[in-house]
Design a protein around this motif. Structure first.
Motif, short mmCIF file in Angstrom:
data_model
loop_
_atom_site.label_atom_id
_atom_site.label_comp_id
_atom_site.label_asym_id
_atom_site.label_seq_id
_atom_site.Cartn_x
_atom_site.Cartn_y
_atom_site.Cartn_z
N SER A 265 -4.27 12.37 6.95
CA SER A 265 -3.71 12.43 5.61
C SER A 265 -4.67 11.86 4.56
O SER A 265 -4.37 11.84 3.38
CB SER A 265 -2.38 11.68 5.55
OG SER A 265 -2.61 10.31 5.75
N PRO A 267 -7.32 11.91 1.96
CA PRO A 267 -8.02 12.93 1.18
C PRO A 267 -9.49 12.54 1.01
O PRO A 267 -9.83 11.37 0.97
CB PRO A 267 -7.30 12.89 -0.17
CG PRO A 267 -6.76 11.52 -0.27
CD PRO A 267 -6.50 11.04 1.12
N ARG A 268 -10.36 13.54 0.96
CA ARG A 268 -11.78 13.23 0.80
C ARG A 268 -12.35 14.06 -0.34
O ARG A 268 -11.95 15.20 -0.54
CB ARG A 268 -12.54 13.56 2.08
CG ARG A 268 -12.13 12.68 3.22
CD ARG A 268 -13.25 12.56 4.26
NE ARG A 268 -12.92 11.46 5.15
CZ ARG A 268 -12.45 11.62 6.39
NH1 ARG A 268 -12.27 12.83 6.87
NH2 ARG A 268 -12.17 10.58 7.14
N LEU A 269 -13.29 13.47 -1.04
CA LEU A 269 -13.96 14.20 -2.11
C LEU A 269 -14.69 15.39 -1.49
O LEU A 269 -15.32 15.26 -0.44
CB LEU A 269 -14.97 13.31 -2.80
CG LEU A 269 -14.47 12.43 -3.93
CD1 LEU A 269 -15.64 11.76 -4.60
CD2 LEU A 269 -13.68 13.24 -4.93
N GLY A 270 -14.63 16.51 -2.16
CA GLY A 270 -15.35 17.67 -1.67
C GLY A 270 -14.62 18.44 -0.60
O GLY A 270 -15.15 19.38 -0.03
N ASP A 271 -13.39 18.03 -0.30
CA ASP A 271 -12.64 18.72 0.74
C ASP A 271 -11.23 18.96 0.23
O ASP A 271 -10.47 18.01 0.07
CB ASP A 271 -12.62 17.85 2.00
CG ASP A 271 -11.83 18.48 3.13
OD1 ASP A 271 -11.35 19.63 2.93
OD2 ASP A 271 -11.68 17.84 4.18
N LYS A 272 -10.94 20.22 -0.05
CA LYS A 272 -9.62 20.50 -0.62
C LYS A 272 -8.64 21.06 0.40
O LYS A 272 -7.58 21.52 0.05
CB LYS A 272 -9.75 21.48 -1.80
CG LYS A 272 -10.17 20.78 -3.09
CD LYS A 272 -9.62 21.46 -4.33
CE LYS A 272 -9.95 20.63 -5.55
NZ LYS A 272 -9.48 21.18 -6.79
N SER A 273 -9.01 21.03 1.67
CA SER A 273 -8.11 21.59 2.67
C SER A 273 -6.81 20.80 2.70
O SER A 273 -6.78 19.62 2.39
CB SER A 273 -8.77 21.56 4.04
OG SER A 273 -9.04 20.22 4.39
N LYS A 274 -5.76 21.47 3.07
CA LYS A 274 -4.43 20.89 2.97
C LYS A 274 -4.25 19.69 3.90
O LYS A 274 -4.58 19.73 5.07
CB LYS A 274 -3.37 21.95 3.28
CG LYS A 274 -1.98 21.40 3.10
CD LYS A 274 -0.96 22.47 2.84
CE LYS A 274 0.39 21.78 2.80
NZ LYS A 274 1.37 22.40 1.98
N ARG A 275 -3.75 18.61 3.34
CA ARG A 275 -3.46 17.40 4.11
C ARG A 275 -1.96 17.28 4.26
O ARG A 275 -1.22 17.50 3.30
CB ARG A 275 -3.97 16.16 3.38
CG ARG A 275 -5.39 16.25 2.98
CD ARG A 275 -6.24 15.68 4.06
NE ARG A 275 -7.64 16.07 3.84
CZ ARG A 275 -8.54 16.01 4.78
NH1 ARG A 275 -8.22 15.60 5.98
NH2 ARG A 275 -9.78 16.36 4.53
N VAL A 276 -1.55 16.88 5.43
CA VAL A 276 -0.12 16.72 5.63
C VAL A 276 0.18 15.28 6.02
O VAL A 276 -0.53 14.70 6.85
CB VAL A 276 0.39 17.66 6.73
CG1 VAL A 276 1.91 17.66 6.78
CG2 VAL A 276 -0.12 19.07 6.48
#
Lengths: 334, 292, 322
Positions: A265, A267-276
């Motif tokens: 879960s 979030p990382r900069l440069g990564d917009k993949s969905k986090r759940v």
């Protein structure tokens, strides 16, 4: 330092709701771990998981409602002296252990700093009590020391409230390291600070740890902080350690489903993949669930999880987890 | 009307919770109840007029016939004491009714309106806080001595006892105003008046009760002070007036008539302790950490 | 709908006094302007504590009067609304606050606020219908009316309360939701669920968001556009990818570098940053407010306030880009 089966919790003393008086909150429920010299150890977990309580219990800092229910916390000084902080009363701890062998950095620096005392007198007091230094000498020492940690010398004659939050936290860090203790416990040392001040404070802590080669324990809810700072870390959930291992392993090869969820879960900069995230909320520690405390929220929960409590087992070298998924009796994980 | 009954019910519930949950409050409230019963339920049954002189034998120590003895003025101390309790409490109640409500009202206006109105009101409040209360009252009561009655004395004392409640309510309102739930209420489309009555009032009400209690305490103390200096209503019975006569007219201490002085002094101490315990109990209860 | 923009923030400032009788004034928000089109998007205002982002949010919500400038929503100055228009405004613009435990009055039941919102803003008289709408909004955040009925805030966890708060904001079917640090007090494992909800509402229900945060990683995750604030001023503004990855303004760069990012561990530990100095002084500096700390400082930075320069799609207030 070795912590074995530490149990601590809060006896509620609320006036408002009389039916809750005397109810025990099982905040730290049989926690064991070992710390080595020259390492940065992280304790991660969400609010209310017992990580701060654990640190307070290890430090011997008992607020009126906090009670110890068992276990031990043995720390070893630089010359091999052994202290069990759970067997010592506060006066003894203050005289023999605190500051000298073990120091504590709380989340709010105002809990350590006395608002009516100038910064230099905080240094002088510690030096007087533990080293027997005279006031003038102590002031000199404090000045030298502050320069070393990169704080402006004017801060010495200031009162705590005159400093910014970031500076205050660095002063507390400086105080904590002053007598070069073998163990430093930092409870959310940077959560009240913004990123830039956080970085300044954390790098200071880390540099000092490297120089002293002692043990630094960082308690933080922020996985990012653990990711950049710690060598090994423990993940706590609902009063128990669910996973211990090297930080790199925890981040890139997590074992416990809760750790996985935490990492995933993030979030990382440069990564917009969905986090759940996880659904549900942590259990009420006044009446924790049977079996594994995570099972009501666990996507992999099995029958056994609600019946028996998994113990912390070594799965790979130096990587422990308390989860039935990794038990031989049940078979290999999915 | 709905809000009034709801407030009353909340107050009632609060009292019950307090009584059950706080030992200090329970002790204080019990003593207080006994005093109130003595003052208001028992005193009307007095066989003699407690304001007349020489109607019973003088200077009798406590006995079966006169449980608290009699005074040199020829009064039965038990009945005089009951009447005194009644009058002292009445004065205090009048003061508290007036002062704490003025305080509530002004504090609310200052806290909510802010700006110039706040500054003007707080200037007046601070002025009254700075003026020493007892000397001011001494001057006023000396001038108005002839017109003093039990209620008017209560009103006079309230002149000096409203500023503190007012300051306290204001600071509460100021901090409450910034709480998130006030914004939530506004964003829910609630009007200013409803936000004040339904969102702010429940918080202030508890403290208002404490202010009320403290003002009672202050008033009883002030009246006793005035009375001992001979500036209260000397032809009526109050606790302070009893002490005044015992000391200044009867020389009770020198003549060894200790019971004349002991009764009002002990009662005053009890009144103070009970109100103090009630107030402390409530404060403990209201304190956000204890209350959760 | 002749207006091109849904929301226009025009030269907005808010001064707070300090010192004796508040005679020295410093700007918490200093001459901030930005526009939002009708097209739904998530606009993030990011910055550290004390940068004025919450003050700005309150001014946009109409709960804190600006000292200068105006907030224009659909062509109307929101500080010149009549009481009826005010209801219209709250029907269109709603808010989610930082502290879920303080969002609802601890002495009142939480369902009251949901009812109030439906009754006051949607003019609903019928109790059954009101409850249906409340229930529908709660379902959209994964709760139901039965779960919250008659309960007090203390009976919920922070995550639940924040979802109730979102449900309340959804009731009037707003076009814009201002979310002031909505997840900073929520545990990491549940944080993403709430942010995902925002994304979903934007796409499925065309609600725009103004997301106020100090957390650049979550900002990157959900926002379309971002503005970075420092000491009351917007220093950089533009599409989130470009602002946070390319970082034009030196302050943005410093922020990104200070972010604890596990994959850049070694880099993070070795690179030093300079801590900011005395805060009030920076607020009232005549030139660029970052000049004291900035590694690229020139003389002009201390003398003149930099205007917003265009660098591709990004606007940045830095003399480096003149």
């Amino acid at each position: 330092m070795i912590v074995e089966g530490l149990k601590a919790g809060y006896k509620l003393q609320t006036i408002g709701s009389s039916e809750e008086v005397g109810v025990y909150v099982d905040a730290v429920s049989g926690v064991s771990f070992t710390l080595y010299r020259n390492e940065v150890f992280g304790i991660a977990g969400e609010s209310g998981c017992g990580k701060s309580t654990l640190i307070k219990a290890v430090y011997g800092y008992y607020e009126p409602s906090l009670v110890l229910r068992g276990g031990s916390a043995r720390i070893y000084g630089a010359k091999g002296e052994e202290f069990d902080t759970t067997r010592m009363d506060r006066g003894l701890l203050e005289k023999r252990v605190w500051w000298k062998h073990m120091s504590y950095i709380p989340q709010s620096s105002m809990n350590v700093l006395n608002p009516t005392m100038r910064i230099r007198d905080h240094f002088a007091e510690i030096l007087r009590i533990h080293v027997g230094m005279k006031k003038g000498e102590a002031y000199q020492e404090a000045r030298k020391y502050l320069e070393e940690v990169g704080l402006p010398v004017d801060a010495l004659s200031a009162f705590p409230h005159q400093l910014s939050g970031g500076m205050r936290q660095r002063v507390v860090i400086a105080l904590a390291i002053l007598l070069e203790p073998s163990l430093i416990l930092a409870d959310e040392p940077s959560s009240a600070l913004d990123v830039i001040n956080q970085k300044v404070a954390l790098t200071l802590l880390r540099e000092k740890q490297e120089a002293l080669k002692n043990t630094l324990v960082i308690v933080s809810h922020d996985m990012g902080v653990h990711g950049v700072l710690t060598h090994r870390m423990a993940i706590m959930y609902a009063g128990k350690i669910v996973e211990i291992g090297r930080t790199a392993d925890i981040f890139w090869k997590p074992l416990h489903p809760y750790t996985k969820a935490l990492i995933e879960s993030l979030p990382r900069l440069g990564d917009k993949s969905k986090r759940v995230g996880l659904s549900g909320s942590p259990p009420d520690l006044k009446k924790p669930p049977d079996g594994c405390r995570f099972h009501p929220r666990c996507p992999y929960a099995m029958l056994i999880c609600s019946r028996a409590e998994p113990s912390l087992r070594e799965i790979k070298e130096g990587h422990y987890t308390a989860c039935w998924l990794y038990s031989e009796a049940v078979g290999e994980p999915r | 009307m709905g809000t009034v009954t709801e407030s009353l019910r909340r107050m009632g519930k609060l009292l019950i919770t307090l009584y059950m949950g706080n030992l200090k409050f329970r002790i204080g409230f019990t003593i207080l109840s006994i005093l109130v019963i003595l003052g208001f339920a028992v005193s009307p049954f007095s066989p003699t007029n407690t304001r007349s002189w020489y109607i019973v034998p003088r200077d009798r120590p406590p006995s079966y016939e006169y449980p608290l003895g009699t005074s040199s003025m020829g009064r039965d101390i038990l009945w005089e004491l009951c009447a005194s309790i009644r009058n002292s409490l009445t004065i205090a109640f009048v003061t508290a009714m007036i002062a704490s409500h003025i305080g509530l009202f002004l504090g609310f206006i200052a806290g909510i309106r802010g700006g110039v109105i706040d500054r003007i009101l707080m200037f007046i409040t601070d002025t009254f806080i700075i003026i020493p209360g007892l000397p001011l009252l001494m001057v006023v009561t000396t001038v108005l001595k002839r017109y003093l009655t039990i209620p008017t004395l209560g009103m006079l004392i309230s002149i000096v006892s409203w500023p503190w409640p007012s300051r306290q309510v204001r600071s509460m309102v100021l901090s409450l105003r910034e709480r998130t739930f006030i914004h939530t209420a506004k964003l829910s489309g609630m009007g200013t008046f409803r936000v004040i009555v339904q969102e702010l009032m429940p918080y202030v009400l508890g403290w208002h009760l404490i202010n009320f209690t403290n003002t009672i305490l202050f008033s009883i103390g002030t009246e006793s002070g005035l009375a001992i200096l001979g500036l209260s209503i000397l032809d009526d019975n109050t606790l302070g007036v009893m002490i005044y006569w015992a000391l200044n007219w009867g020389y009770a201490l020198f003549r060894g008539i200790w019971w004349w002085l002991a009764a009002p002094v002990a009662t005053l101490v009890l009144v103070f302790i009970s109100f103090y315990l009630v107030s402390i109990g409530m404060t403990e209860f209201m304190h956000p950490i204890a209350r959760r | 709908m002749s207006e091109q923009y849904m929301l226009r923030v025009v030269k907005l400032s808010r001064f707070f006094g300090y010192g004796f009788l508040g005679r020295v004034k410093f700007p918490a928000v200093d001459n901030v302007s930005f526009d939002m089109e009708y097209k739904p998007k998530i606009f993030t205002i990011a910055g550290e504590s004390g940068c004025g982002k919450s003050t700005l949010a309150r001014m946009i919500l109409g709960i804190l009067e600006p000292s200068e400038g105006a907030v224009i929503y659909k062509g109307k100055n929101i500080y010149a609304l009549k009481s009826k228009e005010r209801r219209w405004f709250y029907r269109e613009v709603q808010a989610i606050f930082q502290d879920p435990y303080d969002t609802f009055n601890p002495l009142k039941k939480v369902d009251r606020y949901l009812y109030e919102t439906a009754r006051n803003l949607l003019d609903l008289k019928d109790a059954g219908k009101t409850q249906d709408i409340v229930d529908a909004c709660l379902k959209r955040v994964g709760l139901s009316f039965d779960e919250i009925k008659g309960k007090y805030p203390s009976e919920f966890s922070g995550g639940q309360l924040q979802r109730i708060s979102i449900a309340r904001a959804l009731i009037p079917e707003p076009k814009l939701i201002v979310a002031d640090e909505p997840v900073s007090m929520i545990d990491a494992s549940m944080r993403m669920n709430i942010l995902n909800m925002f994304k979903e509402f934007k796409e499925a229900e065309e609600i725009s968001f103004i997301y106020i945060t100090h957390d650049l990683a979550t900002a990157y995750y959900i926002s379309d556009e971002i503005a970075i604030m420092y000491r009351g001023v917007i220093v950089e503004m533009g599409p989130a990818d470009e602002v946070l990855i390319k970082c034009h303004h030196p302050y943005t760069k410093a922020l990104i570098e200070a972010l604890p990012e596990p994959s850049r561990r070694d880099d993070w530990l070795t690179r030093k940053v300079k801590p900011p100095g005395m805060e009030v002084k920076e607020f009232i500096m005549p030139g660029c407010k970052y000049a004291d700390i900035c590694p690229y400082r020139e003389d002009i930075c201390e003398e003149k306030k930099p205007p917003m320069f265009d660098v591709g799609n990004v606007k940045t207030a830095c003399w480096l880009y003149k």
